[in-house]
Design a protein around this motif. Structure first.
Motif, PDB file in Angstrom:
ATOM      1  N   TYR A  69       1.019 -12.420  25.542  1.00 42.57           N
ATOM      2  CA  TYR A  69      -0.246 -12.542  24.826  1.00 42.57           C
ATOM      3  C   TYR A  69      -0.104 -12.070  23.381  1.00 42.57           C
ATOM      4  N   LEU A  70      -0.712 -12.817  22.476  1.00 44.90           N
ATOM      5  CA  LEU A  70      -0.669 -12.497  21.053  1.00 44.90           C
ATOM      6  C   LEU A  70      -2.089 -12.369  20.515  1.00 44.90           C
ATOM      7  N   LEU A  71      -2.329 -11.334  19.754  1.00 46.89           N
ATOM      8  CA  LEU A  71      -3.633 -11.122  19.124  1.00 46.89           C
ATOM      9  C   LEU A  71      -3.467 -11.206  17.613  1.00 46.89           C
ATOM     10  N   GLN A  72      -4.370 -11.928  16.981  1.00 44.78           N
ATOM     11  CA  GLN A  72      -4.365 -12.026  15.528  1.00 44.78           C
ATOM     12  C   GLN A  72      -5.654 -11.407  15.006  1.00 44.78           C
ATOM     13  N   GLY A  73      -5.530 -10.386  14.201  1.00 49.18           N
ATOM     14  CA  GLY A  73      -6.702  -9.702  13.681  1.00 49.18           C
ATOM     15  C   GLY A  73      -6.342  -8.315  13.190  1.00 49.18           C
ATOM     16  N   HIS A  74      -7.345  -7.535  12.846  1.00 49.94           N
ATOM     17  CA  HIS A  74      -7.125  -6.206  12.295  1.00 49.94           C
ATOM     18  C   HIS A  74      -7.465  -5.127  13.318  1.00 49.94           C
ATOM     19  N   LEU A  75      -6.604  -4.129  13.370  1.00 50.09           N
ATOM     20  CA  LEU A  75      -6.800  -2.997  14.271  1.00 50.09           C
ATOM     21  C   LEU A  75      -7.533  -1.902  13.500  1.00 50.09           C
ATOM     22  N   ILE A  76      -8.696  -1.511  14.001  1.00 46.18           N
ATOM     23  CA  ILE A  76      -9.541  -0.536  13.304  1.00 46.18           C
ATOM     24  C   ILE A  76      -9.562   0.781  14.066  1.00 46.18           C
ATOM     25  N   ASP A  77      -9.334   1.871  13.354  1.00 50.38           N
ATOM     26  CA  ASP A  77      -9.538   3.209  13.918  1.00 50.38           C
ATOM     27  C   ASP A  77     -11.017   3.530  13.727  1.00 50.38           C
ATOM     28  N   VAL A  78     -11.778   3.416  14.805  1.00 51.52           N
ATOM     29  CA  VAL A  78     -13.233   3.551  14.717  1.00 51.52           C
ATOM     30  C   VAL A  78     -13.645   4.942  14.246  1.00 51.52           C
ATOM     31  N   ALA A  79     -13.032   5.980  14.813  1.00 50.96           N
ATOM     32  CA  ALA A  79     -13.396   7.351  14.461  1.00 50.96           C
ATOM     33  C   ALA A  79     -13.108   7.649  12.995  1.00 50.96           C
ATOM     34  N   ALA A  80     -11.948   7.196  12.515  1.00 60.38           N
ATOM     35  CA  ALA A  80     -11.561   7.469  11.123  1.00 60.38           C
ATOM     36  C   ALA A  80     -12.106   6.420  10.158  1.00 60.38           C
ATOM     37  N   ARG A  81     -12.691   5.341  10.716  1.00 63.19           N
ATOM     38  CA  ARG A  81     -13.201   4.232   9.901  1.00 63.19           C
ATOM     39  C   ARG A  81     -12.108   3.697   8.971  1.00 63.19           C
ATOM     40  N   THR A  82     -10.942   3.462   9.547  1.00 63.46           N
ATOM     41  CA  THR A  82      -9.781   3.025   8.775  1.00 63.46           C
ATOM     42  C   THR A  82      -9.225   1.729   9.343  1.00 63.46           C
ATOM     43  N   ASP A  83      -8.941   0.794   8.461  1.00 65.36           N
ATOM     44  CA  ASP A  83      -8.306  -0.462   8.860  1.00 65.36           C
ATOM     45  C   ASP A  83      -6.796  -0.223   8.889  1.00 65.36           C
ATOM     46  N   LEU A  84      -6.263   0.024  10.081  1.00 64.16           N
ATOM     47  CA  LEU A  84      -4.848   0.354  10.221  1.00 64.16           C
ATOM     48  C   LEU A  84      -3.955  -0.834   9.864  1.00 64.16           C
ATOM     49  N   THR A  85      -4.418  -2.025  10.189  1.00 63.99           N
ATOM     50  CA  THR A  85      -3.628  -3.221   9.905  1.00 63.99           C
ATOM     51  C   THR A  85      -3.516  -3.466   8.404  1.00 63.99           C
ATOM     52  N   GLU A  86      -4.624  -3.299   7.687  1.00 64.08           N
ATOM     53  CA  GLU A  86      -4.614  -3.540   6.239  1.00 64.08           C
ATOM     54  C   GLU A  86      -3.639  -2.609   5.536  1.00 64.08           C
ATOM     55  N   GLU A  87      -3.595  -1.356   5.970  1.00 61.84           N
ATOM     56  CA  GLU A  87      -2.666  -0.396   5.374  1.00 61.84           C
ATOM     57  C   GLU A  87      -1.223  -0.877   5.531  1.00 61.84           C
ATOM     58  N   LYS A  88      -0.916  -1.424   6.699  1.00 64.66           N
ATOM     59  CA  LYS A  88       0.453  -1.891   6.948  1.00 64.66           C
ATOM     60  C   LYS A  88       0.730  -3.219   6.255  1.00 64.66           C
ATOM     61  N   LEU A  89      -0.308  -4.049   6.131  1.00 65.02           N
ATOM     62  CA  LEU A  89      -0.140  -5.313   5.416  1.00 65.02           C
ATOM     63  C   LEU A  89       0.212  -5.075   3.954  1.00 65.02           C
ATOM     64  N   ASN A  90      -0.331  -4.003   3.383  1.00 63.21           N
ATOM     65  CA  ASN A  90       0.023  -3.663   2.002  1.00 63.21           C
ATOM     66  C   ASN A  90       1.536  -3.555   1.859  1.00 63.21           C
ATOM     67  N   GLY A  91       2.152  -2.910   2.844  1.00 63.95           N
ATOM     68  CA  GLY A  91       3.601  -2.733   2.814  1.00 63.95           C
ATOM     69  C   GLY A  91       4.348  -4.047   2.944  1.00 63.95           C
ATOM     70  N   THR A  92       3.889  -4.936   3.830  1.00 61.79           N
ATOM     71  CA  THR A  92       4.578  -6.217   4.007  1.00 61.79           C
ATOM     72  C   THR A  92       4.413  -7.099   2.769  1.00 61.79           C
ATOM     73  N   ARG A  93       3.242  -7.020   2.128  1.00 60.07           N
ATOM     74  CA  ARG A  93       3.030  -7.805   0.904  1.00 60.07           C
ATOM     75  C   ARG A  93       3.938  -7.308  -0.216  1.00 60.07           C
ATOM     76  N   LYS A  94       4.041  -5.995  -0.331  1.00 57.60           N
ATOM     77  CA  LYS A  94       4.902  -5.407  -1.368  1.00 57.60           C
ATOM     78  C   LYS A  94       6.341  -5.889  -1.196  1.00 57.60           C
ATOM     79  N   LEU A  95       6.830  -5.858   0.039  1.00 56.67           N
ATOM     80  CA  LEU A  95       8.197  -6.301   0.312  1.00 56.67           C
ATOM     81  C   LEU A  95       8.360  -7.798   0.041  1.00 56.67           C
ATOM     82  N   ALA A  96       7.336  -8.578   0.379  1.00 58.94           N
ATOM     83  CA  ALA A  96       7.394 -10.024   0.168  1.00 58.94           C
ATOM     84  C   ALA A  96       7.480 -10.362  -1.316  1.00 58.94           C
TER      85      ALA A  96
END
Length: 240
Positions: A69-96
């Motif tokens: 199974y594959l999920l496409q979307g953003h993983l959100i830390d509800v308690a911290a109100r943080t988009d965990l996926t976006e933080e990591k995407l920043n890194g992949t974009r920088k490398l790209a």
């Protein structure tokens, strides 16, 4: 007793590593069968047990440990109100962007560079032209601008052909500035990175132009005046 505990802990650690490798192998095998053309850059355990974070180019997907199974979307830390996926995407974009390299971009650099942004641009886009018309203001703020082409009308369009002609011009910077002023560049063709730029823009989920990408990989869609962009970049530095 301490020795026994230490051996037990090491054994559990070894089992965990073995399980992780088994899961990674299962995911790679599943992808090789169903999507053989896809190149996986990395597989890491996500914050959710049984779900793995799979990096493919500039994108991140979530895959079950058996690869079914594959999920496409953003993983959100509800308690911290943080988009965990976006933080990591920043890194992949920088490398790209680093992989593309400045030699495949049209770069406008101030005498003293304090900041650097990459801008996906369309020669015929109104706000792209506005941004470029204020280039002196960005230079005065010490902002290096690295242009990549993203003709929104697609490959073969008039905007696409202009992008290719600008890239193939003897003086790319001057040709781009003239084209942004509405002058039609002399039609030329040569080896060019326009398709590569467009593919990367699509991976970054560009919805329009200009699209500004900071040195850390964060995306700011649309036009930002020089002073406002400096504030964004300073806040980004402070958040490090």
């Amino acid at each position: 007793m301490k020795k026994v505990i230490r051996i037990a802990a090491l054994s559990l650690f070894g089992l965990a590593l073995s399980a992780a490798h088994a899961d990674e192998d299962a995911i790679r095998q599943a992808f090789s069968k169903s999507m053989p053309e896809v190149k996986i850059d990395s597989i890491k355990p996500s914050e959710i047990n049984g779900l793995y974070e799979v990096a493919i180019g500039a994108n991140i997907y979530y895959v079950s440990d058996d690869g079914k199974y594959l999920l496409q979307g953003h993983l959100i830390d509800v308690a911290a109100r943080t988009d965990l996926t976006e933080e990591k995407l920043n890194g992949t974009r920088k490398l790209a962007l680093e992989k593309v390299g400045q030699d495949k971009m049209i770069v406008f650099k101030p005498k003293v560079s304090k900041y650097k942004v990459s801008v996906f641009t369309d020669i015929d886009c109104g706000y792209c032209r506005k941004l470029h018309s204020e280039l002196d203001q960005y230079m005065a703020e010490g902002i290096t601008i690295q242009y990549l082409f993203f003709p929104r009308a697609g490959k073969g369009s008039d905007s696409y052909n202009k992008a290719v002609s600008v890239w193939c011009a003897d003086d790319r910077n001057a040709a781009l500035t003239a084209a942004k002023k509405g002058e039609s560049p002399k039609a030329k063709t040569c080896d060019n990175p326009v398709d590569e730029h467009m593919q990367l823009g699509a991976e970054f989920e560009a919805r329009g132009t200009p699209m500004i990408v900071t040195e850390n990989g964060a995306i700011y869609p649309g036009y930002l005046p020089a002073k406002q962009l400096v504030e964004v970049l300073e806040n980004e530095k402070a958040a490090k």
